[in-house]
Design a protein around this motif. Structure first.
Motif, short mmCIF file in Angstrom:
data_model
loop_
_atom_site.label_atom_id
_atom_site.label_comp_id
_atom_site.label_asym_id
_atom_site.label_seq_id
_atom_site.Cartn_x
_atom_site.Cartn_y
_atom_site.Cartn_z
N ASP A 171 0.57 4.00 -3.10
CA ASP A 171 0.20 5.41 -2.91
C ASP A 171 1.35 6.34 -3.31
O ASP A 171 1.11 7.45 -3.80
N ASP A 210 -3.48 7.38 7.64
CA ASP A 210 -4.13 7.97 6.48
C ASP A 210 -5.65 7.84 6.67
O ASP A 210 -6.21 6.74 6.64
N LYS A 229 0.83 -1.21 0.00
CA LYS A 229 0.00 0.00 0.00
C LYS A 229 0.87 1.25 0.00
O LYS A 229 0.55 2.25 -0.66
N THR A 245 -7.86 6.03 3.92
CA THR A 245 -7.59 4.60 3.82
C THR A 245 -8.15 3.84 5.02
O THR A 245 -8.78 2.79 4.87
N LYS A 290 -12.14 3.76 5.06
CA LYS A 290 -12.61 3.60 3.68
C LYS A 290 -14.08 3.19 3.61
O LYS A 290 -14.76 3.46 2.59
N GLN A 337 -6.26 12.77 -1.57
CA GLN A 337 -5.38 11.81 -2.23
C GLN A 337 -4.88 10.78 -1.22
O GLN A 337 -4.80 11.07 -0.03
N PRO A 338 -4.54 9.57 -1.69
CA PRO A 338 -4.04 8.54 -0.76
C PRO A 338 -2.68 8.93 -0.18
O PRO A 338 -1.82 9.46 -0.88
N SER A 341 -0.74 6.81 2.24
CA SER A 341 -0.10 5.74 3.01
C SER A 341 1.42 5.85 3.03
O SER A 341 2.07 5.35 3.96
#
Length: 742
Positions: A346, A557, A342, A560, A563, A534-535, A537
């Motif tokens: 990201d 995050d 992950k 995430t 989710k 935006q992601p 991680s």
């Protein structure tokens, strides 16, 4: 001289004044808190004094706002008179011989209110003149409004009590004038005698003349209690009216015409609390201490069993799921979610976003562009005003290059409010929704008051109506002062902050606008919660530990982890509030996990945004090395880097006792600033000299008169912050920055 001093000492107003200090000091605390508040000695960093010195109604300090404040203060004064009258009347049995006992008591009990009003007026005039830059005529108008409000409520109250006094004597006059009936009506009891009789030789009569107390007949204390017991209803009635006003103010808080100034709510709430305190004292008497213990224990049980919850929520998230559907907040689950795959996924997504930014604004065949990362500091409205002023100014003189070259903005508290407002305005401008991005009105918007909405909500909703609910989209939530602050922020900025994370997600991804990373501090364990469209991680753990068995996951995050709770529906205003949740001023925010994640101000972990920004640059260093010419690290701070904390010597006993206890609290910003200075030493090395630090600082014209750290700015403070951009050091820094932006 001895006789004169004796007559003064045994003058009823003096005796009552001394009585308040001898008995029931707890009731005097309310006056002390009010004095400390408007004098600037209590919560000065929160701008509490402005609530009483410059109350706002319909967003402005006016005759009406001062009129309402005067009326609210009169309610507080009358509640104080009533409660002390009921408690102390047994010590003045001779008061029963007066036709309007309570009103005579008010007249003789007015030393504290009169002294308070004199000091308040002097302080208010001085504040309006020097801090709000008001003209003499405007000040006189405001003071007239205040005293007219005070006089009107006093007049209406006395009319009511004149009627009450007549009714009382109609009911009991025959019993008082016939002492032979006393024993038949009220059995004699030796415990009924009050040995602490208030000695008084003279008093001020209803005609405002000084008369002898010896001319009044002294009645049996039980008879006096019979007469005055009816005034208990007045305490209940007054408390009920205050509660009703606050309750209605809470229900109609979003109606500008019906929203009373926060100072009024503050005074009405004090009136309710004082009535409750007096009731506990009167009814429990010697059992008072045990009574308070029981009250606190009951309240604790109610909170423990979730009958009351003083925490706030994140508006936009789904809180309706069962515990089985919510994410587990534990290290094992975090380790499972934020894994190396992950992390790299990201990271690659962010590199693609940066490539989109480069392709949109720069011809890849030309030289590499400069890239800007902006960090802003916490500091309430002071930092919000200063951050927006700095960004608007630099962007204007760079012909928009600052915005075009900025890829990421992060920071804490008030600074993020100003930076987000700037980003969203520029986005609206690029889409043709507004015409002039540099209009002075936008600067004025960010300087508008937020404190009034927070405090009036605290008084009218949080304290008296904790079940006041609202519906946002498809979810229902409890309304509180956190929501009030968000709505005021949205209203002040003409709705430009009234969107959710998803609204900007696509344009951030395309590189059309800078990404904003909001942050909060997790109270549970000290981790950082980072929020963005935006992601993120790749920012949740240090790179060196990525493949270790137990990496130190120090960030979460938000999108995430949550989710399944509709994370991109989170309101931008809520993200800003979570980023700026200063303890007690705003409530702790609970998030829907098991157990709940509780978050507060980002400044508890990093008040400057340096941690997130430097990790961001480090993780993306390879892409930056290949694709950009220079990396500009623009730090906007509302304190001087070389003067974040004044030196103090332990010269008093109080200092020697308290400094070791509060050293972390009082020097927290200094600790962070010095630590960040060390980080800046090492950061340029991983970008091979491409990283350039620029710091723009708020520098007050008078170093001893720094704008206060709160959600309210005076006109004088706004002017000082606005002009600080022209400071020679700031101008030289901006000039150097512009050279790299070309």
């Amino acid at each position: 001289m001895k006789n004169v001093l004796k007559s003064i000492y045994f003058f009823l107003p003096i005796q009552l004044l001394l009585l308040h200090f001898r008995k029931y000091l707890l009731l005097l605390i309310f006056w002390i808190i009010l004095y400390l508040t408007f004098s600037g000695n209590l919560a000065p960093h929160f701008g509490a004094s402005s609530l009483l010195l410059a109350p706002e109604y319909l967003g402005a300090l006016s005759f009406t706002s001062m009129f309402l404040l005067g009326g609210a203060l009169c309610v507080f004064i009358m509640m104080w008179h009533i409660t002390t009258f009921i408690i102390h009347s047994k010590r003045m049995p001779y008061m029963g011989a007066t036709r309007q006992a309570f009103i005579v008591y008010c007249i003789n009990n007015s030393i504290i209110p009169i002294v308070f009003l004199i000091i308040y007026s002097i302080t208010s005039v001085r504040f309006l003149r020097h801090d709000e830059n008001s003209s003499i005529s405007h000040i006189l108008l405001l003071q007239l409004g205040f005293y007219l409000g005070l006089a009107l409520v006093t007049f209406l109250t006395f009319i009511y009590f004149f009627s009450v006094s007549r009714n009382l004597f109609k009911l009991v006059l025959s019993k008082i004038t016939n002492p032979a009936r006393i024993r038949n009506i009220i059995p004699y009891d030796s415990l009924d005698y009050e040995i602490d009789i208030l000695q008084s030789e003279s008093y001020i009569s209803l005609n405002l003349k000084i008369e002898k107390s010896t001319d009044l007949e002294t009645y049996h204390p039980r008879v006096m209690n019979t007469v005055l017991r009816r005034h208990h209803r007045n305490v209940i009635f007054g408390t009920f009216i205050c509660y009703l006003i606050l309750l209605l103010a809470g229900f109609f808080i979003e109606k500008p015409l019906l929203r009373i100034p926060a100072g009024c709510g503050f005074l009405l709430m004090f009136s309710i609390i004082m009535g409750f305190v007096a009731a506990v004292k009167y009814f429990l008497k010697s059992w008072e201490a045990i009574g308070w213990v029981i009250i606190i224990l009951v309240l604790s049980l109610l909170v423990e069993n979730k009958v009351f919850d003083f925490r706030s929520i994140a508006y936009g998230l789904n809180y309706t799921q069962t515990d089985n559907e919510k994410p587990e907040y534990s290290y094992n689950n975090l380790h499972e979610i934020f894994n190396p795959n992950k992390y790299n996924e990201d990271k690659n997504t962010e590199e693609k976003r940066l490539q989109n930014w480069k392709n949109k604004y720069w011809d890849s065949n030309l030289s590499k562009p400069p890239l800007v990362v902006i960090t802003v500091t916490g500091g309430g409205s002071r930092s919000a005003f200063w951050t927006f002023r700095t960004l608007q100014y630099i962007d204007s003189i760079s012909n928009g290059n600052l915005f075009k070259n900025t890829v990421m903005i992060t920071g804490a508290s008030g600074g993020m409010i100003g930076a987000t407002y700037w980003r969203n305005l520029k986005d609206a401008y690029l889409q043709g929704k507004i015409k002039d991005i540099y209009k002075p009105a936008y600067q004025e918007n960010i300087g508008k008051d937020l404190l009034n909405a927070i405090i009036i909500s605290l008084a009218s909703i949080d304290m008296v109506s904790p079940i006041n609910r609202i519906k946002l989209g498809k979810y229902n939530y409890v309304r509180d002062r956190g929501y009030a602050m968000e709505q005021e922020m949205i209203n002040n900025t003409d709705g430009i902050l009234d969107n959710n994370l998803d609204f900007y997600k696509n344009r951030e991804e395309k590189g059309e606008i800078p990404q904003i990373i909001f942050a909060s501090t997790v109270v549970n364990d000290g981790r950082k919660l980072i929020i963005s469209g935006q992601p993120l991680s790749y920012l949740t753990q240090p790179e060196y530990s990525l493949y270790k068995k137990y990496p130190p996951i120090d960030c979460i995050d938000f999108a995430t982890f949550f989710k399944n709770q509709n994370p991109y529906n989170l309101r931008i205003a809520t993200a800003l509030r979570m980023n700026a949740t200063f303890p007690y001023v705003l409530p702790v925010v609970k998030l829907p996990s098991v157990p709940n994640i509780n978050v507060m101000d980002a400044g508890l972990r990093d008040n400057f945004g340096t941690e997130v920004a430097n990790r961001y640059l480090f993780v993306l260093r390879n892409w930056l090395e290949k694709n950009v010419r220079d990396v500009i690290f623009l730090e906007i701070r509302d304190t001087r880097e070389n003067g974040v904390c004044t030196s103090a010597d332990e010269t008093t006993l109080n200092d020697m006792i308290t400094d070791p206890l509060f050293v972390i609290q009082n020097k927290w910003e200094a600790f962070q600033s010095y630590n960040n200075s060390m980080i800046k030493d090492f950061s340029p090395s991983f970008l091979n000299g491409k990283l350039h630090y620029f710091t723009i600082q708020y520098m007050p014209k008078d170093k001893k008169k720094v704008a206060s750290l709160n959600f309210h700015l005076t006109q004088k403070e706004k002017n000082d912050i606005y002009q600080s951009i022209y400071n020679q050091d700031n101008q030289e820094t901006i000039k150097s920055c512009l050279q790299l932006l070309q």
